[in-house]
Motif scaffolding. Structure first.
Motif, PDB file in Angstrom:
ATOM      1  N   LEU A 261      20.778  36.367  29.462  1.00  0.00           N
ATOM      2  CA  LEU A 261      21.630  37.423  29.950  1.00  0.00           C
ATOM      3  C   LEU A 261      20.753  38.546  30.336  1.00  0.00           C
ATOM      4  CD1 LEU A 261      24.756  38.554  30.358  1.00  0.00           C
ATOM      5  CD2 LEU A 261      24.120  39.739  27.987  1.00  0.00           C
ATOM      6  N   TYR A 262      20.691  39.137  31.831  1.00  0.00           N
ATOM      7  CA  TYR A 262      19.757  40.001  32.230  1.00  0.00           C
ATOM      8  C   TYR A 262      20.137  41.573  31.688  1.00  0.00           C
ATOM      9  CZ  TYR A 262      17.824  43.758  35.219  1.00  0.00           C
ATOM     10  OH  TYR A 262      17.209  44.813  35.647  1.00  0.00           O
ATOM     11  N   LEU A 263      19.207  42.249  30.659  1.00  0.00           N
ATOM     12  CA  LEU A 263      19.423  43.647  30.420  1.00  0.00           C
ATOM     13  C   LEU A 263      18.524  44.529  31.002  1.00  0.00           C
ATOM     14  CD1 LEU A 263      19.585  42.590  26.449  1.00  0.00           C
ATOM     15  CD2 LEU A 263      21.548  43.233  28.121  1.00  0.00           C
ATOM     16  N   PRO A 264      19.174  45.257  31.797  1.00  0.00           N
ATOM     17  CA  PRO A 264      18.664  46.341  32.453  1.00  0.00           C
ATOM     18  C   PRO A 264      18.083  47.755  31.439  1.00  0.00           C
ATOM     19  CG  PRO A 264      20.780  46.146  33.486  1.00  0.00           C
ATOM     20  CD  PRO A 264      20.567  45.365  32.372  1.00  0.00           C
ATOM     21  N   ASP A 265      17.004  48.126  31.668  1.00  0.00           N
ATOM     22  CA  ASP A 265      16.302  49.086  30.832  1.00  0.00           C
ATOM     23  C   ASP A 265      17.138  50.384  31.349  1.00  0.00           C
ATOM     24  OD1 ASP A 265      15.043  50.620  29.026  1.00  0.00           O
ATOM     25  OD2 ASP A 265      12.957  50.258  29.655  1.00  0.00           O
ATOM     26  N   GLU A 266      18.214  50.839  30.937  1.00  0.00           N
ATOM     27  CA  GLU A 266      18.957  51.784  31.497  1.00  0.00           C
ATOM     28  C   GLU A 266      19.925  52.388  30.444  1.00  0.00           C
ATOM     29  OE1 GLU A 266      20.785  50.522  34.867  1.00  0.00           O
ATOM     30  OE2 GLU A 266      22.488  49.464  33.943  1.00  0.00           O
TER      31      GLU A 266
END
Length: 147
Positions: free
Chosen positions: A58-63
């Motif tokens: 799963l891609y986890l954006p740093d936001e």
């Protein structure tokens, strides 16, 4: 080549349906069904990628994302097993200390505020399953057509 600051969580269950359920549950924390309307274009927070050997990440954006006061915290925590999170607390005198508590307890204290899902996962034992885009490329996650 890709953005190497990107972070992915290798999932314990190699299933696209599981990845979709987690993405949907993360979105439900920020935008629960009770506040969605016809203008909403998605019910998913993020995307995922499948390795040729079947693993799923799963891609986890740093936001930062909001934690709606009526957000569905239980669905997300139930899917990932409600791990303990370790948070840093700074007292009035500037002294830092660590506190460990179940993720649902932490998220409940954040209602009306915001969280960074990547930082949240980094505060759990799941941090060992986080990989950068560079690490993923080296492990064969992306074909040259994907890049």
């Amino acid at each position: 080549m890709g953005d190497y600051a990107m972070n992915y969580l290798i999932l314990s269950q190699p299933s696209e349906a599981y990845a979709e359920a987690i993405s949907r549950a993360l979105w439900g924390i920020a935008r629960p069904a009770s506040v969605r309307d016809a203008k909403d274009v998605s019910e998913l927070y993020t995307s995922w990628v499948v390795h040729p050997d079947g693993r799923v990440a799963l891609y986890l954006p740093d936001e930062s994302k909001p934690v709606h006061v009526d957000g569905d915290i239980d669905s997300f925590c139930g899917l990932i097993g409600n791990p303990d999170v370790t948070i840093t607390i700074t007292d009035e005198e500037g002294v830092e200390s660590s506190q460990t508590l179940p993720m649902d307890d932490h998220l409940n204290t954040m209602r009306g505020g915001s969280i960074n899902p990547l930082a949240l996962i980094q505060s759990t034992a799941f941090t060992v399953n986080l990989k950068t885009r560079t690490e993923m490329e080296a492990d064969g996650w992306f074909s040259s057509e994907d890049i």
